[in-house]
Scaffold this active site. Structure first.
Site, PDB file in Angstrom:
ATOM      1  N   SER A  26      -7.105   5.187   2.650  1.00 15.52           N
ATOM      2  CA  SER A  26      -8.494   4.908   2.274  1.00 15.52           C
ATOM      3  C   SER A  26      -9.062   5.685   1.093  1.00 15.52           C
ATOM      4  O   SER A  26     -10.199   6.152   1.135  1.00 15.52           O
ATOM      5  CB  SER A  26      -9.408   5.129   3.496  1.00 15.52           C
ATOM      6  OG  SER A  26      -8.984   4.305   4.542  1.00 15.52           O
ATOM      7  N   HIS A  57      -6.322   1.355  -0.862  1.00 12.41           N
ATOM      8  CA  HIS A  57      -5.060   2.100  -0.805  1.00 12.41           C
ATOM      9  C   HIS A  57      -4.394   2.001  -2.163  1.00 12.41           C
ATOM     10  O   HIS A  57      -3.943   0.929  -2.568  1.00 12.41           O
ATOM     11  CB  HIS A  57      -4.142   1.547   0.282  1.00 12.41           C
ATOM     12  CG  HIS A  57      -4.606   1.877   1.658  1.00 12.41           C
ATOM     13  ND1 HIS A  57      -4.096   2.909   2.399  1.00 12.41           N
ATOM     14  CD2 HIS A  57      -5.581   1.322   2.407  1.00 12.41           C
ATOM     15  CE1 HIS A  57      -4.722   2.975   3.551  1.00 12.41           C
ATOM     16  NE2 HIS A  57      -5.628   2.014   3.599  1.00 12.41           N
ATOM     17  N   HIS A  79       1.297  -0.513   5.612  1.00 14.38           N
ATOM     18  CA  HIS A  79       0.954  -0.710   7.022  1.00 14.38           C
ATOM     19  C   HIS A  79       1.880  -1.773   7.605  1.00 14.38           C
ATOM     20  O   HIS A  79       2.268  -2.715   6.913  1.00 14.38           O
ATOM     21  CB  HIS A  79      -0.488  -1.214   7.172  1.00 14.38           C
ATOM     22  CG  HIS A  79      -1.520  -0.299   6.617  1.00 14.38           C
ATOM     23  ND1 HIS A  79      -1.817  -0.256   5.281  1.00 14.38           N
ATOM     24  CD2 HIS A  79      -2.323   0.606   7.223  1.00 14.38           C
ATOM     25  CE1 HIS A  79      -2.772   0.634   5.089  1.00 14.38           C
ATOM     26  NE2 HIS A  79      -3.098   1.179   6.241  1.00 14.38           N
ATOM     27  N   TYR A  81       1.008  -4.122   9.462  1.00 16.77           N
ATOM     28  CA  TYR A  81       0.356  -5.444   9.421  1.00 16.77           C
ATOM     29  C   TYR A  81       0.554  -6.170   8.098  1.00 16.77           C
ATOM     30  O   TYR A  81       0.285  -7.364   7.998  1.00 16.77           O
ATOM     31  CB  TYR A  81      -1.141  -5.333   9.752  1.00 16.77           C
ATOM     32  CG  TYR A  81      -1.987  -4.515   8.794  1.00 16.77           C
ATOM     33  CD1 TYR A  81      -2.234  -4.934   7.495  1.00 16.77           C
ATOM     34  CD2 TYR A  81      -2.550  -3.319   9.212  1.00 16.77           C
ATOM     35  CE1 TYR A  81      -3.019  -4.170   6.630  1.00 16.77           C
ATOM     36  CE2 TYR A  81      -3.328  -2.559   8.362  1.00 16.77           C
ATOM     37  CZ  TYR A  81      -3.558  -2.994   7.068  1.00 16.77           C
ATOM     38  OH  TYR A  81      -4.314  -2.248   6.224  1.00 16.77           O
ATOM     39  N   GLU A  82       1.029  -5.460   7.063  1.00 23.25           N
ATOM     40  CA  GLU A  82       1.290  -6.140   5.790  1.00 23.25           C
ATOM     41  C   GLU A  82       2.486  -7.080   5.904  1.00 23.25           C
ATOM     42  O   GLU A  82       2.715  -7.894   5.007  1.00 23.25           O
ATOM     43  CB  GLU A  82       1.527  -5.104   4.681  1.00 23.25           C
ATOM     44  CG  GLU A  82       0.285  -4.300   4.330  1.00 23.25           C
ATOM     45  CD  GLU A  82       0.598  -3.138   3.399  1.00 23.25           C
ATOM     46  OE1 GLU A  82       1.120  -3.372   2.295  1.00 23.25           O
ATOM     47  OE2 GLU A  82       0.333  -1.987   3.784  1.00 23.25           O
ATOM     48  N   ALA A 109      -8.174   6.108   8.758  1.00 24.76           N
ATOM     49  CA  ALA A 109      -9.498   5.662   9.197  1.00 24.76           C
ATOM     50  C   ALA A 109      -9.314   5.075  10.591  1.00 24.76           C
ATOM     51  O   ALA A 109      -8.298   4.429  10.861  1.00 24.76           O
ATOM     52  CB  ALA A 109     -10.035   4.606   8.241  1.00 24.76           C
ATOM     53  N   MET A 204      -4.754   1.437  12.720  1.00 28.08           N
ATOM     54  CA  MET A 204      -3.601   0.573  12.434  1.00 28.08           C
ATOM     55  C   MET A 204      -2.495   1.296  11.654  1.00 28.08           C
ATOM     56  O   MET A 204      -1.736   0.654  10.931  1.00 28.08           O
ATOM     57  CB  MET A 204      -4.072  -0.649  11.635  1.00 28.08           C
ATOM     58  CG  MET A 204      -5.149  -1.468  12.327  1.00 28.08           C
ATOM     59  SD  MET A 204      -5.709  -2.824  11.286  1.00 28.08           S
ATOM     60  CE  MET A 204      -7.217  -3.322  12.129  1.00 28.08           C
ATOM     61  N   SER A 205      -2.435   2.611  11.802  1.00 27.78           N
ATOM     62  CA  SER A 205      -1.417   3.339  11.008  1.00 27.78           C
ATOM     63  C   SER A 205      -0.971   4.587  11.752  1.00 27.78           C
ATOM     64  O   SER A 205      -1.139   4.696  12.964  1.00 27.78           O
ATOM     65  CB  SER A 205      -2.015   3.732   9.645  1.00 27.78           C
ATOM     66  OG  SER A 205      -3.012   4.722   9.812  1.00 27.78           O
ATOM     67  N   ASN A 228     -16.186   3.796  12.097  1.00 26.76           N
ATOM     68  CA  ASN A 228     -17.032   2.826  12.822  1.00 26.76           C
ATOM     69  C   ASN A 228     -16.797   3.040  14.306  1.00 26.76           C
ATOM     70  O   ASN A 228     -15.781   3.626  14.686  1.00 26.76           O
ATOM     71  CB  ASN A 228     -16.616   1.389  12.445  1.00 26.76           C
ATOM     72  CG  ASN A 228     -15.129   1.158  12.703  1.00 26.76           C
ATOM     73  OD1 ASN A 228     -14.286   1.541  11.868  1.00 26.76           O
ATOM     74  ND2 ASN A 228     -14.804   0.560  13.826  1.00 26.76           N
ATOM     75  N   HIS A 240     -14.125  -4.697   6.883  1.00 28.02           N
ATOM     76  CA  HIS A 240     -13.363  -3.673   6.164  1.00 28.02           C
ATOM     77  C   HIS A 240     -14.263  -2.889   5.197  1.00 28.02           C
ATOM     78  O   HIS A 240     -14.068  -1.691   4.981  1.00 28.02           O
ATOM     79  CB  HIS A 240     -12.201  -4.345   5.413  1.00 28.02           C
ATOM     80  CG  HIS A 240     -11.267  -3.380   4.741  1.00 28.02           C
ATOM     81  ND1 HIS A 240     -10.674  -2.314   5.386  1.00 28.02           N
ATOM     82  CD2 HIS A 240     -10.814  -3.317   3.450  1.00 28.02           C
ATOM     83  CE1 HIS A 240      -9.899  -1.643   4.538  1.00 28.02           C
ATOM     84  NE2 HIS A 240      -9.975  -2.225   3.353  1.00 28.02           N
TER      85      HIS A 240
HETATM   86  N1  HPA Z   1      -9.836  -0.631  14.676  1.00 28.30           N
HETATM   87  C1  HPA Z   1      -8.613  -0.503  14.116  1.00 28.30           C
HETATM   88  N2  HPA Z   1      -8.417   0.124  12.971  1.00 28.30           N
HETATM   89  C2  HPA Z   1      -9.491   0.662  12.365  1.00 28.30           C
HETATM   90  C3  HPA Z   1     -10.785   0.563  12.887  1.00 28.30           C
HETATM   91  C4  HPA Z   1     -10.972  -0.119  14.121  1.00 28.30           C
HETATM   92  O1  HPA Z   1     -12.090  -0.244  14.649  1.00 28.30           O
HETATM   93  N3  HPA Z   1     -11.620   1.211  12.033  1.00 28.30           N
HETATM   94  C5  HPA Z   1     -10.843   1.689  11.025  1.00 28.30           C
HETATM   95  N4  HPA Z   1      -9.561   1.355  11.218  1.00 28.30           N
END
Ligand code: HPA
Length: 268
Positions: A26, A57, A79, A81-82, A109, A204-205, A228, A240
């Site tokens: 991030s 990124h 990641h 998910y990519e 994050a 997610m990492s 968040n 995002h």
């Molecule tokens: N969920 C998953 N990954 C994240 C989130 C979330 O709420 N916030 C930042 N990365």
């Protein structure tokens, strides 16, 4: 993959011992104020890694002097998910091992699950949950890297984590991070389940890299920026841009903490 990974890097990376490495998500790489940058390698020059594709990124490997220490920084990450193979996600760890790096700090994050957390909090990882079935050590056993069934009782090094807690002040949080494969955010039902299971934050990492590094004998600490509150724990929908905006405002605090960590980590 190349057999002698470190040789694809400029000679500067191999000239002196490296004190520690940072893997930063991030856009936090931009916030560091190094005394000197010795080398910059775009990820596109690392054929087994490839360009980072996610907004926020950047995709550069840097060798720098920060707080008087020699530091390798991955500014941006791949990641799962990519859609890339998990081997690609943990490629930085193989490179760090080839460079003889012994200390690693991973940042991310994350969404807050613990009801006491607020957006903007920083959390030191005490442990993680990997409920995805994705493991970077899956496949033919590499006995030079680790044993077949490496212990994961203490992934996050207490001494390194204590440096973060000492340097971060009283507002630092600690907790368990749950790895969510993404790229969709979680459902409120998933978040309720994770909370019941004992998770404090979701992201997610980090977990693939932490498993790989710990198994390979690299000491690991990890730090989440709670950008968040997770799905169902706040009134708005997740976007995002919100994550990026909160990461952006955390930059000065993050940069100060990273520098303090580097200044206090064991010498390479
Ligand atoms: N969920 C998953 N990954 C994240 C989130 C979330 O709420 N916030 C930042 N990365």
């Amino acid at each position: 993959m190349s057999t002698n990974l470190a040789e694809i890097l400029p000679a500067a990376f191999r000239e002196h011992p490296i004190d520690c490495a940072l893997i930063l998500g991030s856009g936090w790489g931009d916030a560091l104020a190094p005394e000197m940058v010795h080398a910059v390698v775009p990820y596109t020059d690392l054929p087994d890694f490839g360009a980072a594709s996610v907004v926020g990124h950047k995709g550069e490997l840097l060798l720098m002097t920060l707080a008087g220490r020699r530091v390798v920084v991955f500014s941006g990450r791949r990641h799962y998910y990519e859609g890339c193979p998990i081997e690609q996600v943990v490629y930085p760890i193989r490179l760090l091992k080839a460079l003889g790096v012994k200390t690693l700090l991973i940042t991310n994050a994350a969404g807050g699950i613990n009801a006491n957390f607020r957006a903007g909090d920083l959390m030191v990882l005490t442990d993680h949950m990997n409920l995805t079935g994705v493991n970077p050590l899956r496949g033919p056993h590499d006995s030079e890297w680790c044993t077949r069934f490496p212990d994961m009782s203490h992934v996050y090094d207490p001494e390194l984590s204590q440096i973060l807690l000492d340097q971060g002040g009283e507002t630092m949080r600690q907790g368990v991070y749950v790895f969510s494969p993404g790229p969709s955010y979680e459902t409120p039902a998933e978040i309720r389940a994770y909370r019941t299971l004992g998770a404090d934050a979701v992201g997610m990492s980090t977990v693939p890299e932490a498993i790989m590094a710990h198994a390979g004998g690299i000491r690991v600490a990890a730090l989440s920026c709670i950008t968040n509150m997770a799905a169902g724990l706040h009134s708005t929908t997740l976007v995002h841009e919100e994550v990026l905006a909160e990461s952006e405002s955390a930059k000065p605090r993050m940069a100060a903490l990273l520098k303090a960590f580097v200044a206090n980590c064991p010498k390479g």
